[in-house]
Design a protein around this motif. Structure first.
Motif, PDB file in Angstrom:
ATOM      1  N   ALA A 153      -2.297  49.925  21.991  1.00 17.22           N
ATOM      2  CA  ALA A 153      -1.329  49.909  20.890  1.00 17.22           C
ATOM      3  C   ALA A 153      -0.255  50.972  21.110  1.00 17.22           C
ATOM      4  O   ALA A 153       0.913  50.755  20.818  1.00 17.22           O
ATOM      5  CB  ALA A 153      -2.052  50.141  19.571  1.00 17.22           C
ATOM      6  N   ARG A 154      -0.655  52.109  21.669  1.00 15.96           N
ATOM      7  CA  ARG A 154       0.323  53.189  21.831  1.00 15.96           C
ATOM      8  C   ARG A 154       1.327  52.923  22.948  1.00 15.96           C
ATOM      9  O   ARG A 154       2.458  53.385  22.869  1.00 15.96           O
ATOM     10  CB  ARG A 154      -0.388  54.533  22.023  1.00 15.96           C
ATOM     11  N   VAL A 155       0.944  52.226  23.996  1.00 11.38           N
ATOM     12  CA  VAL A 155       1.907  51.993  25.080  1.00 11.38           C
ATOM     13  C   VAL A 155       2.700  50.692  24.907  1.00 11.38           C
ATOM     14  O   VAL A 155       3.765  50.537  25.478  1.00 11.38           O
ATOM     15  CB  VAL A 155       1.253  51.951  26.485  1.00 11.38           C
ATOM     16  N   GLU A 156       2.155  49.778  24.103  1.00  6.26           N
ATOM     17  CA  GLU A 156       2.740  48.446  23.982  1.00  6.26           C
ATOM     18  C   GLU A 156       4.232  48.469  23.686  1.00  6.26           C
ATOM     19  O   GLU A 156       5.012  47.757  24.273  1.00  6.26           O
ATOM     20  CB  GLU A 156       2.004  47.696  22.858  1.00  6.26           C
ATOM     21  N   SER A 157       4.591  49.320  22.768  1.00  2.00           N
ATOM     22  CA  SER A 157       5.972  49.331  22.294  1.00  2.00           C
ATOM     23  C   SER A 157       6.780  50.421  22.968  1.00  2.00           C
ATOM     24  O   SER A 157       7.707  50.945  22.400  1.00  2.00           O
ATOM     25  CB  SER A 157       5.962  49.575  20.797  1.00  2.00           C
ATOM     26  N   TYR A 158       6.403  50.760  24.206  1.00  3.00           N
ATOM     27  CA  TYR A 158       7.121  51.794  24.954  1.00  3.00           C
ATOM     28  C   TYR A 158       8.627  51.637  24.740  1.00  3.00           C
ATOM     29  O   TYR A 158       9.208  50.574  24.966  1.00  3.00           O
ATOM     30  CB  TYR A 158       6.740  51.704  26.445  1.00  3.00           C
ATOM     31  N   ALA A 159       9.250  52.718  24.280  1.00  7.25           N
ATOM     32  CA  ALA A 159      10.643  52.664  23.830  1.00  7.25           C
ATOM     33  C   ALA A 159      11.613  52.157  24.895  1.00  7.25           C
ATOM     34  O   ALA A 159      12.622  51.548  24.584  1.00  7.25           O
ATOM     35  CB  ALA A 159      11.071  54.040  23.336  1.00  7.25           C
ATOM     36  N   GLY A 160      11.269  52.383  26.159  1.00  7.73           N
ATOM     37  CA  GLY A 160      12.175  51.949  27.218  1.00  7.73           C
ATOM     38  C   GLY A 160      12.034  50.483  27.551  1.00  7.73           C
ATOM     39  O   GLY A 160      12.600  50.011  28.524  1.00  7.73           O
ATOM     40  N   ALA A 161      11.253  49.755  26.752  1.00 10.41           N
ATOM     41  CA  ALA A 161      11.001  48.335  27.029  1.00 10.41           C
ATOM     42  C   ALA A 161      12.301  47.581  27.228  1.00 10.41           C
ATOM     43  O   ALA A 161      13.237  47.719  26.452  1.00 10.41           O
ATOM     44  CB  ALA A 161      10.185  47.724  25.890  1.00 10.41           C
ATOM     45  N   LYS A 162      12.320  46.810  28.320  1.00 11.57           N
ATOM     46  CA  LYS A 162      13.556  46.070  28.641  1.00 11.57           C
ATOM     47  C   LYS A 162      13.664  44.824  27.766  1.00 11.57           C
ATOM     48  O   LYS A 162      12.693  44.182  27.499  1.00 11.57           O
ATOM     49  CB  LYS A 162      13.545  45.658  30.117  1.00 11.57           C
ATOM     50  N   LEU A 206       1.417  57.970  29.744  1.00  8.74           N
ATOM     51  CA  LEU A 206       1.587  56.511  29.783  1.00  8.74           C
ATOM     52  C   LEU A 206       2.519  56.023  28.672  1.00  8.74           C
ATOM     53  O   LEU A 206       3.324  55.121  28.892  1.00  8.74           O
ATOM     54  CB  LEU A 206       0.222  55.815  29.702  1.00  8.74           C
ATOM     55  N   VAL A 207       2.418  56.640  27.494  1.00  5.48           N
ATOM     56  CA  VAL A 207       3.289  56.261  26.382  1.00  5.48           C
ATOM     57  C   VAL A 207       4.762  56.432  26.786  1.00  5.48           C
ATOM     58  O   VAL A 207       5.631  55.682  26.363  1.00  5.48           O
ATOM     59  CB  VAL A 207       2.950  57.092  25.113  1.00  5.48           C
ATOM     60  N   HIS A 208       5.032  57.420  27.659  1.00  2.00           N
ATOM     61  CA  HIS A 208       6.403  57.650  28.119  1.00  2.00           C
ATOM     62  C   HIS A 208       6.675  56.985  29.467  1.00  2.00           C
ATOM     63  O   HIS A 208       7.627  57.340  30.161  1.00  2.00           O
ATOM     64  CB  HIS A 208       6.692  59.152  28.186  1.00  2.00           C
ATOM     65  N   ASN A 209       5.802  56.076  29.846  1.00  2.00           N
ATOM     66  CA  ASN A 209       5.933  55.346  31.115  1.00  2.00           C
ATOM     67  C   ASN A 209       5.964  56.291  32.321  1.00  2.00           C
ATOM     68  O   ASN A 209       6.654  56.043  33.298  1.00  2.00           O
ATOM     69  CB  ASN A 209       7.178  54.448  31.097  1.00  2.00           C
ATOM     70  N   GLN A 210       5.218  57.382  32.212  1.00  2.00           N
ATOM     71  CA  GLN A 210       5.096  58.301  33.348  1.00  2.00           C
ATOM     72  C   GLN A 210       3.811  57.921  34.091  1.00  2.00           C
ATOM     73  O   GLN A 210       2.765  57.726  33.463  1.00  2.00           O
ATOM     74  CB  GLN A 210       5.002  59.760  32.856  1.00  2.00           C
ATOM     75  N   ARG A 211       3.899  57.805  35.398  1.00  2.00           N
ATOM     76  CA  ARG A 211       2.709  57.508  36.208  1.00  2.00           C
ATOM     77  C   ARG A 211       1.750  58.684  36.190  1.00  2.00           C
ATOM     78  O   ARG A 211       2.160  59.826  36.010  1.00  2.00           O
ATOM     79  CB  ARG A 211       3.114  57.328  37.677  1.00  2.00           C
ATOM     80  N   GLY A 257       7.619  40.547  24.940  1.00  2.00           N
ATOM     81  CA  GLY A 257       7.130  41.249  26.133  1.00  2.00           C
ATOM     82  C   GLY A 257       6.476  42.555  25.737  1.00  2.00           C
ATOM     83  O   GLY A 257       6.787  43.106  24.679  1.00  2.00           O
ATOM     84  N   LYS A 258       5.547  43.017  26.529  1.00  2.00           N
ATOM     85  CA  LYS A 258       4.906  44.291  26.203  1.00  2.00           C
ATOM     86  C   LYS A 258       4.437  44.993  27.474  1.00  2.00           C
ATOM     87  O   LYS A 258       4.363  44.388  28.547  1.00  2.00           O
ATOM     88  CB  LYS A 258       3.720  44.058  25.265  1.00  2.00           C
ATOM     89  N   TYR A 259       4.132  46.276  27.329  1.00  2.00           N
ATOM     90  CA  TYR A 259       3.604  47.048  28.437  1.00  2.00           C
ATOM     91  C   TYR A 259       2.103  47.216  28.285  1.00  2.00           C
ATOM     92  O   TYR A 259       1.610  47.408  27.175  1.00  2.00           O
ATOM     93  CB  TYR A 259       4.271  48.422  28.487  1.00  2.00           C
ATOM     94  N   VAL A 260       1.372  47.116  29.383  1.00  2.00           N
ATOM     95  CA  VAL A 260      -0.076  47.351  29.352  1.00  2.00           C
ATOM     96  C   VAL A 260      -0.448  48.380  30.409  1.00  2.00           C
ATOM     97  O   VAL A 260       0.158  48.422  31.477  1.00  2.00           O
ATOM     98  CB  VAL A 260      -0.882  46.035  29.597  1.00  2.00           C
ATOM     99  N   PRO A 261      -1.443  49.255  30.101  1.00  2.00           N
ATOM    100  CA  PRO A 261      -1.877  50.255  31.077  1.00  2.00           C
ATOM    101  C   PRO A 261      -2.611  49.580  32.236  1.00  2.00           C
ATOM    102  O   PRO A 261      -3.338  48.603  32.026  1.00  2.00           O
ATOM    103  CB  PRO A 261      -2.850  51.134  30.284  1.00  2.00           C
ATOM    104  N   TYR A 262      -2.378  50.089  33.438  1.00  2.00           N
ATOM    105  CA  TYR A 262      -3.014  49.534  34.628  1.00  2.00           C
ATOM    106  C   TYR A 262      -3.580  50.686  35.461  1.00  2.00           C
ATOM    107  O   TYR A 262      -2.944  51.733  35.580  1.00  2.00           O
ATOM    108  CB  TYR A 262      -1.986  48.741  35.439  1.00  2.00           C
TER     109      TYR A 262
END
Lengths: 99, 96
Positions: free
Chosen positions: A90-99, B37-42, B74-79
């Protein structure tokens, strides 16, 4: 942005928790080593709020050398998979930089 | 192994620290990793593995109960990609 490393995590424990540098480094080292040891002993690791490290046994399957096209069997193996927990997802899903 | 068992194992190696401090340290480590990860940092830990985000493209899904279509954004998922040392140690245990 450069990647987060063990050194960054140890630095955070030193600055924010007031551990000395050696303790901070040792704790970070043990943290990852204990997870590896559990997985090596075929034990699942469950870190609530973060996620689970699971083990999967893969059976032998046919493979190919991509260069030569030659058929070679891929041997049976055990692999680690990470299943993120609800909270992390839930915390990463809506990452603000989402394209 | 659960988080509290992990805390106990680390505490057993750090006799000069209170179990409470070790508990706090473990929680802070996990929060630091989450924040990255929340900030898309590896996250890269040699011998253990790396974490990053993967993008899941928007798609049309279905409500399995009603069969209605739903637009999913679309969404981001941890990998997590296991590192060499972890892969080898886990795989070697297969023959035990």
């Amino acid at each position: 942005m450069s990647a987060l490393t063990k050194a960054d995590i140890a630095e955070m424990l030193y600055e924010e928790l007031g551990l000395n540098k050696r303790e901070a480094k040792e704790i970070v080292e043990s943290f990852f080593e204990e997870i590896r040891t559990a997985l090596e002993n075929n034990e699942q690791v469950k870190l609530s709020g973060f996620g689970n490290f699971d083990l999967r046994d893969k059976s032998t399957r046919p493979g190919r050398n991509p260069k030569t096209g030659e058929e070679i069997p891929i041997t049976a193996r055990r692999v680690v998979t990470f299943k993120p927990g609800q909270k992390l997802k839930a915390r990463v899903e809506s990452y603000a930089g989402a394209k | 192994m659960t988080k509290s068992e992990l805390i106990e194992k680390i505490a057993a190696q750090q006799e000069q620290l209170s179990p409470r401090d070790v508990e706090l340290a473990v929680k802070m480590i996990l929060e630091k990793m989450t924040q990255a990860l929340v900030h898309n940092q590896r996250i890269e830990v040699r011998g253990f593995g790396s974490f990053c985000l993967h993008f899941r493209a928007p798609r049309v899904g279905r409500n399995p109960k009603t069969g209605d279509t739903v637009e999913l954004s679309g969404k981001y998922v941890p990998y997590f990609k296991p590192g060499k040392d972890l892969r080898e140690r886990v795989n070697e245990s297969v023959n035990d």
